[in-house]
Scaffold this motif. Sequence first.
Motif, mmCIF file in Angstrom:
data_model
loop_
_atom_site.group_PDB
_atom_site.id
_atom_site.type_symbol
_atom_site.label_atom_id
_atom_site.label_comp_id
_atom_site.label_asym_id
_atom_site.label_seq_id
_atom_site.Cartn_x
_atom_site.Cartn_y
_atom_site.Cartn_z
ATOM 1 N N ARG A 2 -36.134 20.526 70.428
ATOM 2 C CA ARG A 2 -34.730 21.118 70.021
ATOM 3 C C ARG A 2 -34.605 21.275 68.505
ATOM 4 O O ARG A 2 -35.155 20.428 67.762
ATOM 5 C CB ARG A 2 -33.526 20.151 70.613
ATOM 6 N N CYS A 3 -33.801 22.356 68.348
ATOM 7 C CA CYS A 3 -33.513 22.598 66.710
ATOM 8 C C CYS A 3 -32.640 21.339 66.328
ATOM 9 O O CYS A 3 -31.812 20.915 66.918
ATOM 10 C CB CYS A 3 -32.696 23.674 66.794
ATOM 11 N N GLU A 4 -33.305 20.700 65.237
ATOM 12 C CA GLU A 4 -32.677 19.851 64.496
ATOM 13 C C GLU A 4 -31.147 19.722 63.947
ATOM 14 O O GLU A 4 -30.668 18.820 63.526
ATOM 15 C CB GLU A 4 -33.708 18.932 63.755
ATOM 16 N N ILE A 5 -30.945 21.235 63.820
ATOM 17 C CA ILE A 5 -29.520 21.416 63.328
ATOM 18 C C ILE A 5 -28.445 21.678 64.332
ATOM 19 O O ILE A 5 -27.599 21.040 64.524
ATOM 20 C CB ILE A 5 -29.603 22.650 62.148
ATOM 21 N N CYS A 6 -28.713 22.838 65.387
ATOM 22 C CA CYS A 6 -27.726 23.128 66.167
ATOM 23 C C CYS A 6 -28.011 22.501 67.629
ATOM 24 O O CYS A 6 -27.231 22.410 68.565
ATOM 25 C CB CYS A 6 -27.671 24.764 66.271
ATOM 26 N N GLY A 7 -29.204 21.785 67.872
ATOM 27 C CA GLY A 7 -29.617 21.318 68.942
ATOM 28 C C GLY A 7 -30.098 22.072 70.149
ATOM 29 O O GLY A 7 -30.156 21.602 71.268
ATOM 30 N N THR A 26 -36.169 23.743 63.150
ATOM 31 C CA THR A 26 -34.970 24.374 63.524
ATOM 32 C C THR A 26 -35.313 25.514 64.377
ATOM 33 O O THR A 26 -36.555 26.229 64.312
ATOM 34 C CB THR A 26 -34.054 24.818 62.349
ATOM 35 N N CYS A 27 -34.305 26.179 64.937
ATOM 36 C CA CYS A 27 -34.540 27.537 65.481
ATOM 37 C C CYS A 27 -34.331 28.522 64.365
ATOM 38 O O CYS A 27 -34.220 28.158 63.082
ATOM 39 C CB CYS A 27 -33.324 27.884 66.409
ATOM 40 N N LYS A 28 -34.644 30.033 64.502
ATOM 41 C CA LYS A 28 -34.871 30.731 63.775
ATOM 42 C C LYS A 28 -33.379 30.933 63.024
ATOM 43 O O LYS A 28 -33.416 31.125 61.843
ATOM 44 C CB LYS A 28 -35.057 32.298 64.258
ATOM 45 N N GLU A 29 -32.406 30.791 63.649
ATOM 46 C CA GLU A 29 -31.060 31.069 63.371
ATOM 47 C C GLU A 29 -30.616 30.052 62.078
ATOM 48 O O GLU A 29 -30.349 30.200 61.115
ATOM 49 C CB GLU A 29 -30.047 30.996 64.035
ATOM 50 N N CYS A 30 -30.963 28.772 62.437
ATOM 51 C CA CYS A 30 -30.643 27.686 61.315
ATOM 52 C C CYS A 30 -31.704 27.579 60.218
ATOM 53 O O CYS A 30 -31.423 26.840 59.201
ATOM 54 C CB CYS A 30 -30.956 26.242 62.219
ATOM 55 N N SER A 31 -32.713 28.279 60.270
ATOM 56 C CA SER A 31 -33.812 28.310 59.116
ATOM 57 C C SER A 31 -33.183 28.653 58.000
ATOM 58 O O SER A 31 -33.384 28.651 57.108
ATOM 59 C CB SER A 31 -34.895 29.096 59.822
HETATM 60 ZN ZN LIG Z 1 -30.542 25.899 65.243
#
Ligand SMILES: [Zn+2]
Length: 158
Positions: A2-7, A26-31
């Motif tokens: 899972r993305c470590e920022i938004c989960g 993280t996911c692409k958005e949170c990067s």
């Molecule tokens: Zn994310």
Amino acid sequence: MRCEICGKKLVEEPLKIKVDGSIMFTCKECSKFGKIQREAPKPQRPGVSRSSRVTKRIQRPREPTEEVIENYRDIVRQAREKKEWSREELAEKIYEKASVIGRIESGKMVPDLKLAKKIEKLLNVVLIEKTDNDIRDEMGQSKLKGSTIGDIARIKRN
Ligand SMILES: [Zn+2]
């Protein structure tokens, strides 16, 4: 994963980013919240710790690498001719076939280290060089290096 920022559950490879000095996946958005880390960081800055230390270890192997020198064929042939031995005679002394000597002297075959050492001893030449420079300060190493160059020069002059 899972993305470590938004989960958010990640379907693709997570992106490795650096946020305030710590690595997150993280996911692409949170990067965009951090600096994207490349897959293989180039250890150019000193003190980047692990990766640079690993690189150093690869460049400086503890064990010296022994290699048969490039002009082994000339050295073998010249040393043999100086002793006025035929290929058969030399072959006999090192328990090899004359054809092996022929192939070595024509450069068709690079003798392995074991064979090269036998020839070295018998003809009193140097056929093997150590490619590691790190331990040159160790006792004996520099002496060996010096005699290598000397021997090659001596043979060339003759
Ligand atoms: Zn994310």
